[in-house]
Design an enzyme around this catalytic site. Structure first.
Site, PDB file in Angstrom:
ATOM      1  N   GLU A   1      -0.413  -4.415   5.184  1.00  0.00           N
ATOM      2  CA  GLU A   1       0.326  -5.052   6.278  1.00  0.00           C
ATOM      3  C   GLU A   1       1.538  -4.222   6.693  1.00  0.00           C
ATOM      4  O   GLU A   1       1.876  -3.208   6.073  1.00  0.00           O
ATOM      5  CB  GLU A   1       0.740  -6.470   5.842  1.00  0.00           C
ATOM      6  CG  GLU A   1      -0.491  -7.324   5.553  1.00  0.00           C
ATOM      7  CD  GLU A   1      -0.194  -8.775   5.276  1.00  0.00           C
ATOM      8  OE1 GLU A   1       0.991  -9.124   5.024  1.00  0.00           O
ATOM      9  OE2 GLU A   1      -1.157  -9.572   5.305  1.00  0.00           O
TER      10      GLU A   1
ATOM     11  N   GLU B   1     -11.487  -3.964   4.897  1.00  0.00           N
ATOM     12  CA  GLU B   1     -12.808  -3.412   5.252  1.00  0.00           C
ATOM     13  C   GLU B   1     -12.665  -2.065   5.952  1.00  0.00           C
ATOM     14  O   GLU B   1     -13.424  -1.130   5.690  1.00  0.00           O
ATOM     15  CB  GLU B   1     -13.549  -4.380   6.192  1.00  0.00           C
ATOM     16  CG  GLU B   1     -13.908  -5.710   5.571  1.00  0.00           C
ATOM     17  CD  GLU B   1     -12.829  -6.768   5.740  1.00  0.00           C
ATOM     18  OE1 GLU B   1     -11.621  -6.433   5.734  1.00  0.00           O
ATOM     19  OE2 GLU B   1     -13.196  -7.939   5.875  1.00  0.00           O
TER      20      GLU B   1
HETATM   21  N1  THU Z   1      -7.659  -9.321   6.543  1.00  0.00           N
HETATM   22  C1  THU Z   1      -8.529  -8.414   6.008  1.00  0.00           C
HETATM   23  O1  THU Z   1      -8.155  -7.573   5.187  1.00  0.00           O
HETATM   24  N2  THU Z   1      -9.833  -8.486   6.391  1.00  0.00           N
HETATM   25  C2  THU Z   1     -10.329  -9.356   7.322  1.00  0.00           C
HETATM   26  O2  THU Z   1     -11.511  -9.293   7.656  1.00  0.00           O
HETATM   27  C3  THU Z   1      -9.444 -10.324   7.947  1.00  0.00           C
HETATM   28  C4  THU Z   1      -8.043 -10.340   7.481  1.00  0.00           C
HETATM   29  C5  THU Z   1      -6.253  -9.249   6.146  1.00  0.00           C
HETATM   30  C6  THU Z   1      -5.305  -8.875   7.245  1.00  0.00           C
HETATM   31  C7  THU Z   1      -4.017  -9.503   6.781  1.00  0.00           C
HETATM   32  O3  THU Z   1      -3.344  -8.624   5.907  1.00  0.00           O
HETATM   33  C8  THU Z   1      -4.463 -10.711   5.981  1.00  0.00           C
HETATM   34  O4  THU Z   1      -5.833 -10.517   5.698  1.00  0.00           O
HETATM   35  C9  THU Z   1      -4.290 -12.040   6.694  1.00  0.00           C
HETATM   36  O5  THU Z   1      -4.900 -12.029   7.922  1.00  0.00           O
END
Ligand code: THU
Length: 132
Positions: free
Chosen positions: A46, A57
């Site tokens: 993030e 992913e």
């Molecule tokens: N996130 C992922 O890593 N993969 C996904 O397919 C959807 C969301 C992460 C992004 C963010 O850091 C957290 O999950 C909450 O949305």
């Protein structure tokens, strides 16, 4: 390529422990299996400017591609609640292997589901009429 879902989910769960997610507190891990049998992992990362966040992913598949691995067989994704990949990630996964296997699981190893990417992303963007 034989897909060992349990092993992949384990690698994905290990990757999730590296998640940098101080804003959402939601940890995601991913493990990409290549046709040559190698596994590349990734976690979500993030940013204070929220929109710059990258999903686990995409980190995992970019990790594989940046090592020259373009033949992808499967991806395993772990999170609390066994979340399925977001739409943006489905499109990115489609770029490299439209028929890849997508496995989602929770951290406890209690629940998992297996899909074909074709079912998760029907009728994808493919460049349209310009592409024969
Ligand atoms: N996130 C992922 O890593 N993969 C996904 O397919 C959807 C969301 C992460 C992004 C963010 O850091 C957290 O999950 C909450 O949305």
């Amino acid at each position: 390529m034989e897909i060992d879902s349990e092993k992949m989910l384990l690698v994905a769960a290990q990757a999730a422990s590296k998640a940098y997610s101080p804003y959402s507190k939601f940890k995601v891990g991913a493990a990409v299996l290549t046709e040559s049998g190698k596994i590349y992992a990734g976690c979500n990362i993030e940013n204070a400017s929220y929109g710059l966040t990258i999903c686990a992913e995409r980190v995992a598949i970019f990790n594989a591609v940046s090592e020259g691995e373009l033949d992808i067989a499967a991806i395993a994704i772990t999170s609390e609640g066994a979340a399925k990949p977001c739409g943006a990630c489905r499109q990115v996964l489609h770029e490299f292997a439209p028929g890849m296997t997508v496995i989602v699981g929770d951290f406890g190893g209690n629940f998992s589901r297996k899909f074909s990417l074709r079912d998760l992303l029907p009728d994808p963007f493919d460049g349209g009429f310009k592409k024969a």
